[in-house]
Design a protein around this motif. Sequence first.
Motif, PDB file in Angstrom:
ATOM      1  N   TRP A   1      -7.497   9.260 -15.102  1.00 52.21           N
ATOM      2  CA  TRP A   1      -7.879   9.043 -13.706  1.00 52.21           C
ATOM      3  C   TRP A   1      -6.691   8.934 -12.766  1.00 52.21           C
TER       4      TRP A   1
ATOM      5  N   CYS B   1     -13.609  10.601  -8.877  1.00 55.57           N
ATOM      6  CA  CYS B   1     -14.981  10.740  -9.375  1.00 55.57           C
ATOM      7  C   CYS B   1     -15.912   9.681  -8.792  1.00 55.57           C
ATOM      8  N   GLU B   2     -15.342   8.545  -8.405  1.00 50.90           N
ATOM      9  CA  GLU B   2     -16.170   7.540  -7.734  1.00 50.90           C
ATOM     10  C   GLU B   2     -16.594   8.038  -6.356  1.00 50.90           C
TER      11      GLU B   2
ATOM     12  N   GLN C   1     -16.577  17.753  -6.314  1.00 50.53           N
ATOM     13  CA  GLN C   1     -15.277  17.158  -6.637  1.00 50.53           C
ATOM     14  C   GLN C   1     -14.143  17.817  -5.854  1.00 50.53           C
TER      15      GLN C   1
ATOM     16  N   VAL D   1     -16.914  11.092  -5.514  1.00 48.83           N
ATOM     17  CA  VAL D   1     -17.887  12.172  -5.707  1.00 48.83           C
ATOM     18  C   VAL D   1     -19.302  11.601  -5.746  1.00 48.83           C
ATOM     19  N   GLU D   2     -19.464  10.502  -6.480  1.00 45.40           N
ATOM     20  CA  GLU D   2     -20.768   9.844  -6.559  1.00 45.40           C
ATOM     21  C   GLU D   2     -21.186   9.273  -5.215  1.00 45.40           C
TER      22      GLU D   2
ATOM     23  N   SER E   1     -11.435  15.954  -3.406  1.00 43.73           N
ATOM     24  CA  SER E   1      -9.992  16.113  -3.613  1.00 43.73           C
ATOM     25  C   SER E   1      -9.287  16.596  -2.350  1.00 43.73           C
TER      26      SER E   1
END
Lengths: 112, 112
Positions: B70, B36-37, B46, B39-40, B50
Amino acid sequence: MSTVEIEKTAMLLKLLGDKTRLTMVKILDSHDCCVCEFVEMFKMSQPGVSQHVRKLKDVGIVSETRRGQWVIYSLNKQSEYYPFIQDLLNHLPSQDFKLLELEEQGLRISCD
Amino acid sequence: MSTVEIEKTAMLLKLLGDKTRLTMVKILDSHDCCVCEFVEMFKMSQPGVSQHVRKLKDVGIVSETRRGQWVIYSLNKQSEYYPFIQDLLNHLPSQDFKLLELEEQGLRISCD
DNA sequence: TTATTATATAAGCAAATTATTATATAAGAA
DNA sequence: TTCTTATATAATAATTTGCTTATATAATAA
């Protein structure tokens, strides 16, 4: 340690991330070659070889000199990427055996 | 100097010859991260992230550890490619500013 | 249990890549 | 000049890549 910005590096790695081109560059690091030599080495069509060397030339990591009918390609030591490429090639085993095979067949052209 | 055979090297360079993956690896060299980091950081979907990390994991240059919900990714220092990758990353400018941006937004997850 | 969050996988698609064959250009030899 | 050799370019086809959206799985919270 020479630094290359990340986008340029990604572009360069993609360019070298092909077995044929990577081997070409490794060979050119020690010996100049012409297209027809690469055709023999890689058992690839002549246009196929020409397209690979053009990609290498387009980003400036190889340069060409015409010698009669032949166009001799060599690593461009003036390229901004040269130090980076040197470091990278140092991790690769020599590919000179490919040149030796050519010589044994009497197909070596360039003499550098 | 660690040597990697030419076909494996070509495969590795193709893998790193993508701006997103190269930046991921450069960041992981100094800090562990979760999906998720990324992704930002990359403003990417996402699943897109991945798929990139899976490619890196498939050749063993990153490893994962689950921490609650996580999955934390890190550089695999045991990889046969690790010395090569280190040499390569040393030519790249730090990408830590991307992590700083995350922290400023309060979006940093992993603490390594 | 159900809801939420984080991640992975599947399917689909447009763009890029890598090869081929056909053809054009350039230099040298006859 | 014509013929041969070396190389480049164009057109094309098969494959791969890198993204997307939709959906499945896994862990935690309520």
